[in-house]
Design a protein around this motif. Structure first.
Motif, PDB file in Angstrom:
ATOM      1  N   ASP A 208      34.610 -14.607 -54.517  1.00  0.00           N
ATOM      2  CA  ASP A 208      34.176 -15.907 -55.441  1.00  0.00           C
ATOM      3  C   ASP A 208      32.992 -16.462 -54.573  1.00  0.00           C
ATOM      4  N   ALA A 209      33.105 -16.520 -53.171  1.00  0.00           N
ATOM      5  CA  ALA A 209      31.970 -17.153 -52.625  1.00  0.00           C
ATOM      6  C   ALA A 209      30.763 -16.429 -52.600  1.00  0.00           C
ATOM      7  N   VAL A 210      30.745 -15.163 -52.753  1.00  0.00           N
ATOM      8  CA  VAL A 210      29.525 -14.169 -52.632  1.00  0.00           C
ATOM      9  C   VAL A 210      29.082 -14.413 -54.190  1.00  0.00           C
ATOM     10  N   ARG A 211      30.089 -14.625 -55.108  1.00  0.00           N
ATOM     11  CA  ARG A 211      29.570 -14.648 -56.552  1.00  0.00           C
ATOM     12  C   ARG A 211      28.781 -15.750 -56.835  1.00  0.00           C
ATOM     13  N   ASP A 212      29.224 -16.922 -56.139  1.00  0.00           N
ATOM     14  CA  ASP A 212      28.490 -18.322 -56.308  1.00  0.00           C
ATOM     15  C   ASP A 212      27.203 -18.120 -55.702  1.00  0.00           C
ATOM     16  N   LEU A 213      27.187 -17.703 -54.390  1.00  0.00           N
ATOM     17  CA  LEU A 213      25.872 -17.738 -53.866  1.00  0.00           C
ATOM     18  C   LEU A 213      25.028 -16.897 -54.631  1.00  0.00           C
ATOM     19  N   THR A 214      25.410 -15.434 -55.089  1.00  0.00           N
ATOM     20  CA  THR A 214      24.618 -14.710 -55.893  1.00  0.00           C
ATOM     21  C   THR A 214      24.049 -15.548 -56.985  1.00  0.00           C
ATOM     22  N   ALA A 215      24.895 -16.285 -57.651  1.00  0.00           N
ATOM     23  CA  ALA A 215      24.346 -16.886 -58.911  1.00  0.00           C
ATOM     24  C   ALA A 215      23.222 -18.042 -58.433  1.00  0.00           C
ATOM     25  N   ALA A 216      23.472 -18.630 -57.247  1.00  0.00           N
ATOM     26  CA  ALA A 216      22.598 -19.774 -56.976  1.00  0.00           C
ATOM     27  C   ALA A 216      21.119 -19.213 -56.784  1.00  0.00           C
ATOM     28  N   LEU A 217      21.147 -17.661 -56.068  1.00  0.00           N
ATOM     29  CA  LEU A 217      19.988 -17.237 -55.891  1.00  0.00           C
ATOM     30  C   LEU A 217      19.381 -16.599 -57.121  1.00  0.00           C
ATOM     31  N   LEU A 218      19.964 -16.285 -58.067  1.00  0.00           N
ATOM     32  CA  LEU A 218      19.558 -15.797 -59.283  1.00  0.00           C
ATOM     33  C   LEU A 218      18.855 -16.691 -60.038  1.00  0.00           C
ATOM     34  N   ALA A 219      19.569 -18.268 -59.922  1.00  0.00           N
ATOM     35  CA  ALA A 219      18.903 -19.137 -60.778  1.00  0.00           C
ATOM     36  C   ALA A 219      17.318 -19.782 -60.418  1.00  0.00           C
ATOM     37  N   VAL A 220      16.976 -19.061 -59.356  1.00  0.00           N
ATOM     38  CA  VAL A 220      15.675 -19.481 -58.729  1.00  0.00           C
ATOM     39  C   VAL A 220      14.731 -18.575 -59.168  1.00  0.00           C
ATOM     40  N   PRO A 221      13.456 -18.781 -59.615  1.00  0.00           N
ATOM     41  CA  PRO A 221      12.451 -17.802 -60.144  1.00  0.00           C
ATOM     42  C   PRO A 221      12.291 -16.908 -59.064  1.00  0.00           C
ATOM     43  N   ARG A 222      12.081 -15.421 -59.320  1.00  0.00           N
ATOM     44  CA  ARG A 222      12.251 -14.335 -58.403  1.00  0.00           C
ATOM     45  C   ARG A 222      10.892 -14.377 -57.461  1.00  0.00           C
ATOM     46  N   ASP A 223       9.798 -14.605 -58.208  1.00  0.00           N
ATOM     47  CA  ASP A 223       8.468 -14.475 -57.143  1.00  0.00           C
ATOM     48  C   ASP A 223       8.593 -15.595 -56.225  1.00  0.00           C
ATOM     49  N   ALA A 224       9.214 -16.722 -56.503  1.00  0.00           N
ATOM     50  CA  ALA A 224       9.275 -17.913 -55.463  1.00  0.00           C
ATOM     51  C   ALA A 224      10.002 -17.563 -54.517  1.00  0.00           C
ATOM     52  N   VAL A 225      11.308 -16.905 -54.650  1.00  0.00           N
ATOM     53  CA  VAL A 225      12.151 -16.190 -53.506  1.00  0.00           C
ATOM     54  C   VAL A 225      11.370 -15.432 -52.780  1.00  0.00           C
ATOM     55  N   VAL A 226      10.727 -14.222 -53.442  1.00  0.00           N
ATOM     56  CA  VAL A 226      10.040 -13.069 -52.694  1.00  0.00           C
ATOM     57  C   VAL A 226       8.920 -13.631 -51.653  1.00  0.00           C
ATOM     58  N   GLU A 227       8.122 -14.710 -52.375  1.00  0.00           N
ATOM     59  CA  GLU A 227       7.173 -15.442 -51.392  1.00  0.00           C
ATOM     60  C   GLU A 227       7.760 -15.926 -50.364  1.00  0.00           C
TER      61      GLU A 227
END
Length: 263
Positions: A208-227
């Motif tokens: 569940d903790a990993v699922r929550d962290l994954t969801a939080a990461l996916l909520a942010v625009p991909r290119d912003a995370v990559v940069e």
């Protein structure tokens, strides 16, 4: 994790993909997910098979232990079927030995690709190669029963599966040396307090903790995370002024992209 048709399922490694999330699972709990050259090749193949849609890769393991490290069969004269034994490797040329270790390391290097964020979900023992596999990921979520240990020195060896660089970066040189040289266990509490793990949770809450962290990461625009990931990973190798320049360049790219303005 959801049950999906595997993209890869061999040699103790299963890869499943659900749109933007890939899950790599170690699937040999009877041997505490002990590692072998065949498993490492399967991990390397898993990285190559990831579709471009994947943004987050979760690394997990079946059973009570994440990975007990290298299968002790590697230290027998016979080694693994169809594989050179460690004795055979030692008797080869410098170039052959270096190439073989480099091939093994490939299984541990792709997790930090700039276009991905990787999360290791770690429970129970993560020893030697298991510890280094967890270190290969960007983030670590651990169960409260986790026990990390780097046991290579007790075997007269060194950690050579890319774990030394991230370990020093996470906990500092002095603590990394002490952990590696003594081979002692690092608990969940210490791993969080030293920055080795991002968070520790009860074992039954790990997924569940990993699922929550994954969801939080996916909520942010991909290119912003990559940069942002590129900025952070390069920060220790740049001077303060060089980092300022890198930040400006990255922000300029983001602003132009958001405004629909070509460079």
């Amino acid at each position: 994790m959801a049950s999906l048709d595997p993209v890869l399922d061999k040699d103790g490694v299963r890869l499943t993909v659900d749109d933007a999330v890939a899950t790599v699972t170690l699937t040999n709990p009877d041997k505490r997910n002990a590692q072998s050259p065949a498993l490492w090749r399967a991990l390397t193949e898993a990285g190559r098979l990831l579709p471009g849609s994947v943004r987050v890769v979760v690394l997990r393991a079946e059973g009570k232990s994440f990975s007990a490290g290298l299968d002790r069969q590697a230290f027998t004269p016979e080694g693994f079927d169809g594989e050179p034994s460690f004795i055979d490797l030692a008797r080869g040329s410098d170039a052959e030995l270096d190439a073989t270790i480099a091939e093994y390391q490939d299984a541990f290097t792709w997790w930090r690709r700039s276009d991905l964020v990787s999360i290791a979900a770690v429970q129970g023992h993560a020893i030697g190669a298991g510890f280094q596999l967890a270190l290969a990921c960007d983030l670590r979520v651990v169960a409260d029963d986790v026990q990390f240990a780097m046991r290579e020195t007790s075997l007269g060896l060194v950690p050579d599966l890319t774990g030394t660089h991230p370990l020093v970066g996470l906990v500092g040189y002095a603590r990394a040396l002490e952990i590696c040289a003594t081979g002692r266990f690092v608990t969940a509490e210490e791993s969080v307090s030293t920055g080795l793990a991002n968070v520790a949770v009860p074992a039954d809450q790990l997924d569940d903790a990993v699922r929550d962290l994954t969801a939080a990461l996916l909520a942010v625009p991909r290119d912003a995370v990559v940069e942002t990931k590129a900025l952070l990973r390069g920060a220790t190798d740049r001077t303060y002024e060089d980092q300022r320049v890198a930040e400006r360049a990255a922000q300029a790219r983001r602003l132009r992209d958001l405004a629909g303005v070509g460079e």
